[in-house]
Design an enzyme around this catalytic site. Sequence first.
Site, PDB file in Angstrom:
ATOM      1  N   GLU A  63      11.724 -10.325   4.485  1.00  0.00           N
ATOM      2  CA  GLU A  63      11.021  -9.527   3.475  1.00  0.00           C
ATOM      3  C   GLU A  63      11.810  -9.456   2.172  1.00  0.00           C
ATOM      4  O   GLU A  63      11.234  -9.483   1.079  1.00  0.00           O
ATOM      5  CB  GLU A  63      10.788  -8.118   4.028  1.00  0.00           C
ATOM      6  CG  GLU A  63      10.104  -7.172   3.056  1.00  0.00           C
ATOM      7  CD  GLU A  63      10.222  -5.724   3.495  1.00  0.00           C
ATOM      8  OE1 GLU A  63       9.973  -4.842   2.656  1.00  0.00           O
ATOM      9  OE2 GLU A  63      10.576  -5.478   4.663  1.00  0.00           O
ATOM     10  N   GLN A  64      13.152  -9.406   2.266  1.00  0.00           N
ATOM     11  CA  GLN A  64      14.009  -9.266   1.081  1.00  0.00           C
ATOM     12  C   GLN A  64      14.125 -10.549   0.273  1.00  0.00           C
ATOM     13  O   GLN A  64      14.446 -10.500  -0.915  1.00  0.00           O
ATOM     14  CB  GLN A  64      15.410  -8.816   1.505  1.00  0.00           C
ATOM     15  CG  GLN A  64      15.512  -7.354   1.867  1.00  0.00           C
ATOM     16  CD  GLN A  64      15.491  -6.461   0.639  1.00  0.00           C
ATOM     17  OE1 GLN A  64      16.122  -6.745  -0.367  1.00  0.00           O
ATOM     18  NE2 GLN A  64      14.744  -5.376   0.718  1.00  0.00           N
ATOM     19  N   PHE A  93       0.751 -12.287   0.045  1.00  0.00           N
ATOM     20  CA  PHE A  93      -0.527 -12.177  -0.655  1.00  0.00           C
ATOM     21  C   PHE A  93      -0.387 -12.556  -2.126  1.00  0.00           C
ATOM     22  O   PHE A  93      -1.383 -12.851  -2.784  1.00  0.00           O
ATOM     23  CB  PHE A  93      -1.081 -10.755  -0.538  1.00  0.00           C
ATOM     24  CG  PHE A  93      -1.808 -10.479   0.750  1.00  0.00           C
ATOM     25  CD1 PHE A  93      -2.829 -11.313   1.180  1.00  0.00           C
ATOM     26  CD2 PHE A  93      -1.481  -9.378   1.530  1.00  0.00           C
ATOM     27  CE1 PHE A  93      -3.509 -11.063   2.368  1.00  0.00           C
ATOM     28  CE2 PHE A  93      -2.154  -9.114   2.718  1.00  0.00           C
ATOM     29  CZ  PHE A  93      -3.171  -9.958   3.141  1.00  0.00           C
ATOM     30  N   LYS A  94       0.847 -12.554  -2.646  1.00  0.00           N
ATOM     31  CA  LYS A  94       1.069 -12.933  -4.038  1.00  0.00           C
ATOM     32  C   LYS A  94       1.186 -14.439  -4.222  1.00  0.00           C
ATOM     33  O   LYS A  94       1.250 -14.902  -5.357  1.00  0.00           O
ATOM     34  CB  LYS A  94       2.354 -12.283  -4.575  1.00  0.00           C
ATOM     35  CG  LYS A  94       2.300 -10.785  -4.689  1.00  0.00           C
ATOM     36  CD  LYS A  94       3.448 -10.260  -5.546  1.00  0.00           C
ATOM     37  CE  LYS A  94       4.788 -10.509  -4.916  1.00  0.00           C
ATOM     38  NZ  LYS A  94       5.885  -9.887  -5.695  1.00  0.00           N
ATOM     39  N   GLU A 141     -14.976  28.809   3.774  1.00  0.00           N
ATOM     40  CA  GLU A 141     -15.733  27.701   4.353  1.00  0.00           C
ATOM     41  C   GLU A 141     -16.136  28.005   5.797  1.00  0.00           C
ATOM     42  O   GLU A 141     -17.278  27.729   6.208  1.00  0.00           O
ATOM     43  CB  GLU A 141     -14.892  26.419   4.270  1.00  0.00           C
ATOM     44  CG  GLU A 141     -14.674  25.934   2.842  1.00  0.00           C
ATOM     45  CD  GLU A 141     -13.554  24.920   2.712  1.00  0.00           C
ATOM     46  OE1 GLU A 141     -13.294  24.487   1.583  1.00  0.00           O
ATOM     47  OE2 GLU A 141     -12.918  24.574   3.743  1.00  0.00           O
TER      48      GLU A 141
END
Length: 724
Positions: free
Chosen positions: A149-150, A192-193, A642
């Site tokens: 991820e990094q 996704f990019k 309510e």
Amino acid sequence: MVLTLLLSAYKLCRFFAMSGPRPGAERLAVPGPDGGGGTGPWWAAGGRGPREVSPGAGTEVQDALERALPELQQALSALKQAGGARAVGAGLAEVFQLVEEAWLLPAVGREVAQGLCDAIRLDGGLDLLLRLLQAPELETRVQAARLLEQILVAENRDRVARIGLGVILNLAKEREPVELARSVAGILEHMFKHSEETCQRLVAAGGLDAVLYWCRRTDPALLRHCALALGNCALHGGQAVQRRMVEKRAAEWLFPLAFSKEDELLRLHACLAVAVLATNKEVEREVERSGTLALVEPLVASLDPGRFARCLVDASDTSQGRGPDDLQRLVPLLDSNRLEAQCIGAFYLCAEAAIKSLQGKTKVFSDIGAIQSLKRLVSYSTNGTKSALAKRALRLLGEEVPRPILPSVPSWKEAEVQTWLQQIGFSKYCESFREQQVDGDLLLRLTEEELQTDLGMKSGITRKRFFRELTELKTFANYSTCDRSNLADWLGSLDPRFRQYTYGLVSCGLDRSLLHRVSEQQLLEDCGIHLGVHRARILTAAREMLHSPLPCTGGKPSGDTPDVFISYRRNSGSQLASLLKVHLQLHGFSVFIDVEKLEAGKFEDKLIQSVMGARNFVLVLSPGALDKCMQDHDCKDWVHKEIVTALSCGKNIVPIIDGFEWPEPQVLPEDMQAVLTFNGIKWSHEYQEATIEKIIRFLQGRSSRDSSAGSDTSLEGAAPMGPT
């Protein structure tokens, strides 16, 4: 120890630099190593005190990489030779620390981290990570995913897209545990990019399904990755992917993320995602019906972009802000016709302007064309939120802030026309416009022949640029002084671009009641509508208007009388309330959930009417949900009001219990004690679908009222109300 202190000092310096003025500080200083003994981090070794960083930062980046790469290569070599799971874990942790420290570097972190990420790929480390993601040991997969991820910079995303998407998608299918889900969602966020094609492949193979599934979880880091992943999918996937997202109900699942009361970053990322979806005209109406879009503008108006920028800088995965390509994707939001898109786009660019001004990298905003879009927002906006954000961004970038343009263009005098010409960059023609005494009326009726012959604009390209600005002015203008039938809004309901034809139509004496009698030739010759497609659409809609007198207001769906009203305590029950809303909507129920809990006036009447109109009343009993009801004998508390309204109207009350501890009945006001005669359903975050099925059985014609807890009519798995 020195490393920890130095990183803390960096963050503290960034905080103060972004909180207040920076006298004469156009550059950032990269500190050298600590003056005392000990070993500093690799980027500080061998320094001789503070050094100025130029905007290019080439020398500093090169020096840092020369010191870092040997250590990285040594760590990668050890990782490749590691035998057991423990040794692999230690190697992954060492490489992760080096990369994370690089990302945290002020000003030059992106470039240094990019160099390390490239080195990992070129040395075979990326391929090794993809193999480790298939290891049988869960801890190894978690650590490998965390490192991957990094390092997913552009070139590494290319490699993963070619050889590793299947590995990522297999991990996404696991869904658990949350430690693995966090990193896999982060990987999907980056992938996704990559490209429109990659987005399509990920959506088709289950990547989007995994992200939407995780939206029902409660882990803040996981939810933030989900919001960013959905935003990237919408920004980079193209219209086909956006349609698929809406079909899979992404707009609905963004609601609990945007509704979160604990994480402002999460809310903003979710609002960005839904605003991007709403810019697609094919799915705009479906996105509106989700209810998520209504959260965008109020949230943006309530937050400070400077504080948001500091949050981004302080987070390791966003400390460098967005890259040029990501920023470029935000610019079309400023030019959108939707207020929500303009607001969220201006907010993000304002925050990024703060980060880039701190880094000395503001030129990127000119490169991507954001400056002119921000100036247009200031000039033409009548909304205070987006105008203020655009002004602030321009000031941070050192740009001139234009004056707002008065919307009453038909009433402009010559002076207003002169001001407008100067703001759009046509100052050289001010004198000719002044000589011809051009006011607002003449400006709106100006033809190309008059522009060329009478006003001396000889260049055809220049005239096109001028008419592009004039079209925007016509679209923005307020015609209320001459448009008695509100023709402008009707044209705008067909297509926002059609508002530009308003003055030509009303100048010919037309209104909505007469428009259907006009011929296409008259629209061309008398009203100046030169595009045949536009003429055809306007005439078709005008003739249809005979059968539907108010097409621009259209009938609203059955949201006026919802199937379900959800009552909840804002500080502890909003997350569950928003999840219930999504689940019930996906099962075909119309749901009312009040968003802001406003305190007085017409909103109170509307809220009570919504309770009275709803068929069912779902009461979210979260920790402390009824505490404010105790001793509230004047019925001033919202939840109390309510409940009393639902009881008095005989609504089907379905309590949902989540960590709620029952008070003694006598401490509740007498007018609401009858709520104890209803069975409740215990909410399960782990088995949400099963719990929802039980709730739906109560909502579909089966009353939850049961004064005996053990009654045969009670729902299986339901929890009896009241203390036992």
